[in-house]
Scaffold this motif. Structure first.
Motif, PDB file in Angstrom:
ATOM      1  N   ALA A   1       0.808  -1.217   0.000  1.00 15.21           N
ATOM      2  CA  ALA A   1       0.000   0.000   0.000  1.00 15.21           C
ATOM      3  C   ALA A   1       0.847   1.274   0.000  1.00 15.21           C
ATOM      4  CB  ALA A   1      -0.933   0.012   1.208  1.00 15.21           C
ATOM      5  N   GLN A   2       2.147   1.159   0.302  1.00 18.67           N
ATOM      6  CA  GLN A   2       3.019   2.331   0.314  1.00 18.67           C
ATOM      7  C   GLN A   2       3.343   2.852  -1.088  1.00 18.67           C
ATOM      8  OE1 GLN A   2       6.352   1.976   3.452  1.00 18.67           O
ATOM      9  NE2 GLN A   2       5.979  -0.132   2.787  1.00 18.67           N
ATOM     10  N   PHE A   3       3.264   1.970  -2.087  1.00 20.63           N
ATOM     11  CA  PHE A   3       3.781   2.283  -3.412  1.00 20.63           C
ATOM     12  C   PHE A   3       2.702   2.840  -4.331  1.00 20.63           C
ATOM     13  CE2 PHE A   3       6.574  -0.922  -1.636  1.00 20.63           C
ATOM     14  CZ  PHE A   3       7.830  -0.415  -1.917  1.00 20.63           C
ATOM     15  N   THR A   4       3.148   3.675  -5.271  1.00 22.20           N
ATOM     16  CA  THR A   4       2.254   4.227  -6.302  1.00 22.20           C
ATOM     17  C   THR A   4       2.875   3.964  -7.672  1.00 22.20           C
ATOM     18  OG1 THR A   4       3.320   6.385  -6.025  1.00 22.20           O
ATOM     19  CG2 THR A   4       1.286   6.003  -4.813  1.00 22.20           C
ATOM     20  N   PRO A   5       2.794   2.741  -8.162  1.00 25.77           N
ATOM     21  CA  PRO A   5       3.443   2.401  -9.423  1.00 25.77           C
ATOM     22  C   PRO A   5       2.821   3.110 -10.620  1.00 25.77           C
ATOM     23  CG  PRO A   5       2.034   0.615  -8.700  1.00 25.77           C
ATOM     24  CD  PRO A   5       2.079   1.599  -7.580  1.00 25.77           C
ATOM     25  N   THR A   6       3.646   3.375 -11.616  1.00 29.90           N
ATOM     26  CA  THR A   6       3.140   3.937 -12.862  1.00 29.90           C
ATOM     27  C   THR A   6       2.273   2.911 -13.598  1.00 29.90           C
ATOM     28  OG1 THR A   6       5.127   5.286 -13.046  1.00 29.90           O
ATOM     29  CG2 THR A   6       3.790   5.040 -15.033  1.00 29.90           C
ATOM     30  N   LEU A   7       2.745   1.669 -13.596  1.00 32.39           N
ATOM     31  CA  LEU A   7       2.024   0.570 -14.241  1.00 32.39           C
ATOM     32  C   LEU A   7       1.781  -0.542 -13.223  1.00 32.39           C
ATOM     33  CD1 LEU A   7       3.939   0.059 -17.628  1.00 32.39           C
ATOM     34  CD2 LEU A   7       1.622   0.960 -17.363  1.00 32.39           C
ATOM     35  N   ALA A   8       0.672  -1.232 -13.376  1.00 33.83           N
ATOM     36  CA  ALA A   8       0.434  -2.462 -12.627  1.00 33.83           C
ATOM     37  C   ALA A   8       0.051  -3.551 -13.610  1.00 33.83           C
ATOM     38  CB  ALA A   8      -0.674  -2.279 -11.600  1.00 33.83           C
ATOM     39  N   VAL A   9       0.739  -4.675 -13.532  1.00 35.29           N
ATOM     40  CA  VAL A   9       0.401  -5.844 -14.343  1.00 35.29           C
ATOM     41  C   VAL A   9      -0.286  -6.831 -13.412  1.00 35.29           C
ATOM     42  CG1 VAL A   9       1.262  -7.745 -15.740  1.00 35.29           C
ATOM     43  CG2 VAL A   9       2.343  -5.489 -15.893  1.00 35.29           C
ATOM     44  N   LEU A  10      -1.581  -7.046 -13.639  1.00 37.42           N
ATOM     45  CA  LEU A  10      -2.375  -7.879 -12.755  1.00 37.42           C
ATOM     46  C   LEU A  10      -3.023  -9.016 -13.538  1.00 37.42           C
ATOM     47  CD1 LEU A  10      -4.148  -5.071 -10.684  1.00 37.42           C
ATOM     48  CD2 LEU A  10      -2.057  -6.312 -10.115  1.00 37.42           C
ATOM     49  N   SER A  11      -3.160 -10.145 -12.877  1.00 32.84           N
ATOM     50  CA  SER A  11      -3.871 -11.282 -13.452  1.00 32.84           C
ATOM     51  C   SER A  11      -5.212 -11.413 -12.736  1.00 32.84           C
ATOM     52  CB  SER A  11      -3.037 -12.552 -13.300  1.00 32.84           C
ATOM     53  OG  SER A  11      -2.728 -12.773 -11.931  1.00 32.84           O
ATOM     54  N   VAL A  12      -5.981 -12.434 -13.083  1.00 33.81           N
ATOM     55  CA  VAL A  12      -7.311 -12.577 -12.488  1.00 33.81           C
ATOM     56  C   VAL A  12      -7.741 -14.030 -12.600  1.00 33.81           C
ATOM     57  CG1 VAL A  12      -8.616 -12.129 -14.627  1.00 33.81           C
ATOM     58  CG2 VAL A  12      -9.601 -11.480 -12.408  1.00 33.81           C
ATOM     59  N   GLY A  13      -8.563 -14.467 -11.645  1.00 36.64           N
ATOM     60  CA  GLY A  13      -9.048 -15.839 -11.687  1.00 36.64           C
ATOM     61  C   GLY A  13     -10.273 -16.023 -12.546  1.00 36.64           C
ATOM     62  N   ALA A  14     -11.114 -14.974 -12.614  1.00 39.03           N
ATOM     63  CA  ALA A  14     -12.380 -15.093 -13.339  1.00 39.03           C
ATOM     64  C   ALA A  14     -12.887 -13.713 -13.725  1.00 39.03           C
ATOM     65  CB  ALA A  14     -13.416 -15.815 -12.470  1.00 39.03           C
ATOM     66  N   ILE A  15     -13.604 -13.661 -14.852  1.00 43.84           N
ATOM     67  CA  ILE A  15     -14.176 -12.411 -15.347  1.00 43.84           C
ATOM     68  C   ILE A  15     -15.637 -12.653 -15.694  1.00 43.84           C
ATOM     69  CG2 ILE A  15     -14.056 -10.605 -17.107  1.00 43.84           C
ATOM     70  CD1 ILE A  15     -11.121 -11.367 -17.542  1.00 43.84           C
ATOM     71  N   SER A  16     -16.507 -11.792 -15.176  1.00 43.87           N
ATOM     72  CA  SER A  16     -17.929 -11.879 -15.458  1.00 43.87           C
ATOM     73  C   SER A  16     -18.454 -10.486 -15.741  1.00 43.87           C
ATOM     74  CB  SER A  16     -18.666 -12.487 -14.253  1.00 43.87           C
ATOM     75  OG  SER A  16     -20.055 -12.243 -14.319  1.00 43.87           O
TER      76      SER A  16
END
Length: 251
Positions: free
Chosen positions: A162-177
């Motif tokens: 929570a301390q960081f403010t990245p320019t980019l975040a690469v996130l994955s996901v388990g499911a999309i609805s």
């Protein structure tokens, strides 16, 4: 949310927690008739969320994520294509958060030739790929290690991230609805990623086609929280409409 939608989500949560559930027990716990439960199960089975047998319901084959190495082999070629496309969106010298998903691990491998990256992660596997090379800086959250995921998810890890403010975040996901948004199967993974959705300037979601029209255990974020979606197949018209706010990249 309608009563039916709430009831269906309650069914999914119970089945995912236990692995299997008797129709009779679902009816008793949700205080409705078995006929009502069977109607809901018919809808959920048609969507692929559950598998219905004689008098009981269970998760469909492959609906529960397994150990990290096992998940690495699932749709590996598609994940690697996605990873290469994501790597092309990350500049040398970038400040990037990379989460603990297996697609994100492949992204880390695809970034091995990048230089001077600042990487924030809770994934031991990601840090091992990018740490100590090409003048990269790696900030790895600590806490109690989840050996199944090779990552940190507890409150210490979340406080650190929570301390960081990245320019980019690469996130994955388990499911999309379309109706429930982005979901995961691990409560810690959902909590960690939820923090990053609120901190990163640009969120890149890396998700192969198998994640769409799938239900997870915990909602992580809304579809509108995604800035760039990188996937391996063209979206259906319904999902193309749901992601009109985002840039879509098909690897």
């Amino acid at each position: 949310m309608t009563k039916r939608r709430v009831r269906q989500q309650a069914i999914i949560a119970r089945v995912q927690a236990a692995g299997a559930y008797a129709v009779r027990d679902l009816a008793q716990e949700l205080q409705v008739s078995e006929e009502t439960i069977r109607r809901e199960l018919k809808v959920l089975e048609a969507s692929g969320a559950i598998s219905k047998g004689h008098g009981a319901v269970s998760l469909p084959l492959g609906a529960v994520e397994g150990p990290f190495e096992l998940r690495l082999r699932e749709n590996a070629e598609a994940k690697q294509r996605i990873a290469r496309a994501v790597a092309g969106l990350v500049p040398d010298g970038g400040i990037v958060h990379i989460d603990s998903g297996t697609t994100s691990y492949y992204v880390a491998k695809a970034l091995r030739q990048h230089r001077s990256l600042t990487v924030i992660t809770n994934s031991v596997a990601v840090s091992a790929e990018l740490g100590g090379r090409n003048d990269n800086r790696v900030f790895l959250s600590g806490g109690e290690l989840d050996y199944q995921y090779k990552a940190f998810f507890d409150h210490r890890s979340c406080d650190y991230l929570a301390q960081f403010t990245p320019t980019l975040a690469v996130l994955s996901v388990g499911a999309i609805s379309r109706d429930q948004g982005l979901m995961d199967f691990h409560s810690g993974e959902a909590a960690a990623n939820r923090i990053v959705y609120g901190k990163a300037r640009t969120v890149i979601l890396a998700a192969d086609a198998s994640k769409f029209d799938r239900y997870g255990l915990i909602r992580t974020a809304h579809l509108t929280d995604v800035d760039v979606l990188v996937t391996d197949q063209p979206l259906t018209p319904e999902y193309a409409e749901a992601f009109t706010h985002a840039r879509i990249v098909v690897a």
